[in-house]
Design a protein around this motif. Structure first.
Motif, mmCIF file in Angstrom:
data_model
loop_
_atom_site.group_PDB
_atom_site.id
_atom_site.type_symbol
_atom_site.label_atom_id
_atom_site.label_comp_id
_atom_site.label_asym_id
_atom_site.label_seq_id
_atom_site.Cartn_x
_atom_site.Cartn_y
_atom_site.Cartn_z
ATOM 1 N N GLU A 16 0.824 -1.211 0.000
ATOM 2 C CA GLU A 16 0.000 0.000 0.000
ATOM 3 C C GLU A 16 0.860 1.264 0.000
ATOM 4 N N GLN A 17 1.942 1.276 0.767
ATOM 5 C CA GLN A 17 2.844 2.430 0.764
ATOM 6 C C GLN A 17 3.479 2.612 -0.607
ATOM 7 N N ILE A 18 3.894 1.528 -1.232
ATOM 8 C CA ILE A 18 4.490 1.603 -2.575
ATOM 9 C C ILE A 18 3.479 2.146 -3.571
ATOM 10 N N LYS B 31 1.745 6.688 -7.014
ATOM 11 C CA LYS B 31 0.737 7.696 -7.380
ATOM 12 C C LYS B 31 1.290 9.107 -7.220
ATOM 13 N N GLU B 32 2.161 9.285 -6.237
ATOM 14 C CA GLU B 32 2.776 10.591 -5.975
ATOM 15 C C GLU B 32 3.984 10.848 -6.871
ATOM 16 N N GLY B 33 4.351 9.861 -7.704
ATOM 17 C CA GLY B 33 5.502 10.011 -8.587
ATOM 18 C C GLY B 33 6.831 9.934 -7.854
ATOM 19 N N ARG B 34 6.871 9.200 -6.739
ATOM 20 C CA ARG B 34 8.084 9.097 -5.927
ATOM 21 C C ARG B 34 8.704 7.707 -6.064
ATOM 22 N N ASP B 35 10.008 7.641 -5.968
ATOM 23 C CA ASP B 35 10.746 6.388 -6.059
ATOM 24 C C ASP B 35 10.794 5.735 -4.677
ATOM 25 N N PRO B 36 10.230 4.525 -4.517
ATOM 26 C CA PRO B 36 10.231 3.865 -3.212
ATOM 27 C C PRO B 36 11.630 3.586 -2.654
#
Length: 97
Positions: free
Chosen positions: A25-27, A32-37
């Motif tokens: 869920e965090q990934i 969705k936010e366009g951030r690299d996990p």
């Protein structure tokens, strides 16, 4: 952790990911936010569990959790974090990295 496809009963539960320290869920929220996990900044928050499994007569001790961070205030006291269930919240932090 919750079973895949079911709704978590808490913002602090999520589905473990086999190759990441973040939940599925965090990934999903990070994507969705366009951030690299892998390179997302983190923040540590204190969370007090509902029960003390070791000594039920005593209040539970606060536990430090490191979570992915989307934003941080200028004074670096609060951060917009992603809970294990994938929700975003502004919380007081212990420290940000």
């Amino acid at each position: 952790m919750s079973a895949r496809g079911s709704t978590p009963s808490s913002l602090w539960q999520g589905t473990s990911h086999p190759t990441s320290r973040w939940t599925v869920e965090q990934i999903g929220t990070l994507m969705k936010e366009g951030r690299d996990p892998v390179s997302v900044p983190t923040a540590a928050v204190l969370r007090r569990p509902r029960q003390n499994p070791d000594e039920w007569t005593m209040p539970p001790k606060a536990v430090e959790l490191v979570l992915p961070r989307l934003a941080i205030t200028r004074d670096e006291r609060r951060a917009k974090i992603i809970t294990p269930a994938g929700a975003t919240q502004w919380l007081d932090i212990v420290h940000g990295r």
